[in-house]
Design a protein around this motif. Structure first.
Motif, PDB file in Angstrom:
ATOM      1  N   ASN A  16       0.555  -0.786   0.028  1.00  0.00           N
ATOM      2  CA  ASN A  16       0.286   0.341   0.116  1.00  0.00           C
ATOM      3  C   ASN A  16       0.978   1.036   0.033  1.00  0.00           C
ATOM      4  O   ASN A  16       0.635   2.409  -0.568  1.00  0.00           O
ATOM      5  N   ARG A  17       2.059   1.020   0.776  1.00  0.00           N
ATOM      6  CA  ARG A  17       2.900   2.015   0.900  1.00  0.00           C
ATOM      7  C   ARG A  17       3.437   2.636  -0.381  1.00  0.00           C
ATOM      8  O   ARG A  17       3.561   3.705  -1.347  1.00  0.00           O
ATOM      9  N   LEU A  18       4.568   1.248  -1.246  1.00  0.00           N
ATOM     10  CA  LEU A  18       4.494   2.237  -2.624  1.00  0.00           C
ATOM     11  C   LEU A  18       3.037   2.306  -3.864  1.00  0.00           C
ATOM     12  O   LEU A  18       3.842   3.207  -4.738  1.00  0.00           O
ATOM     13  N   ALA A  19       2.437   1.867  -3.112  1.00  0.00           N
ATOM     14  CA  ALA A  19       1.146   2.131  -4.471  1.00  0.00           C
ATOM     15  C   ALA A  19       0.756   3.337  -4.480  1.00  0.00           C
ATOM     16  O   ALA A  19       0.671   4.171  -5.045  1.00  0.00           O
ATOM     17  N   LYS A  20       1.037   4.234  -3.016  1.00  0.00           N
ATOM     18  CA  LYS A  20       0.981   5.830  -2.474  1.00  0.00           C
ATOM     19  C   LYS A  20       1.679   5.983  -3.523  1.00  0.00           C
ATOM     20  O   LYS A  20       1.528   7.172  -3.307  1.00  0.00           O
ATOM     21  N   ALA A  21       2.682   6.160  -2.904  1.00  0.00           N
ATOM     22  CA  ALA A  21       4.654   7.038  -3.423  1.00  0.00           C
ATOM     23  C   ALA A  21       3.872   7.079  -4.473  1.00  0.00           C
ATOM     24  O   ALA A  21       4.341   6.998  -5.954  1.00  0.00           O
ATOM     25  N   ALA A  22       5.322   7.939  -4.770  1.00  0.00           N
ATOM     26  CA  ALA A  22       5.326   9.584  -6.183  1.00  0.00           C
ATOM     27  C   ALA A  22       6.067   8.277  -7.033  1.00  0.00           C
ATOM     28  O   ALA A  22       7.088   7.229  -6.693  1.00  0.00           O
TER      29      ALA A  22
END
Length: 137
Positions: free
Chosen positions: A88-94
């Motif tokens: 989830n963190r990587l999906a939301k990252a730029a």
């Protein structure tokens, strides 16, 4: 036929009844079958006790294995939750852009495109050996 007259049938009946009575008279009185029954009952009780002990030992072993299995399952679920949070963190990252990519170590001349950094050599033939048909070497 073996028996044709009523007298012969009566003699057959008397012989059968006499054999039955002789068999009852010569029987040991039930002592032998009572002993065999007692031995079989003891053997069955011993086998039952042994089987119950094995089942209890397997149940105890399974309980230990069950605890280990539950602990491993909890660890796997924690790891899966951690991976989901990371995903989830990587999906939301730029997104990665050219400005965020590190510069290259070697310089590429501006007049040559990036694809021509290595000279292209067409060797031809299978596995770069060229066409060797009809040549000596």
């Amino acid at each position: 036929m073996l028996f044709t007259t009523p007298t012969q049938y009566a003699a057959l009946a008397v012989a059968l009844i006499a054999g039955w009575l002789f068999g009852l008279a010569s029987h040991p009185g039930g002592r032998r079958w009572k002993e065999r029954y007692a031995q079989e009952r003891e053997a069955h009780a011993l086998a039952r006790k042994d089987a119950d002990a094995r089942v209890a030992a397997e149940r105890d072993t399974y309980a230990g294995t069950r605890k280990e299995h539950d602990a491993a399952l909890a660890a796997e679920r924690a790891r899966a939750d951690e991976l989901e949070r990371e995903n989830n963190r990587l999906a939301k990252a730029a997104p990665v852009t050219a400005a965020t990519i590190a510069p290259r170590d070697r310089a590429v001349p501006a007049d040559r495109p990036l694809t021509e950094t290595r000279p292209y050599r067409n060797r031809g033939g299978w596995f770069g050996r060229g066409n060797r048909i009809g040549t000596n070497g």
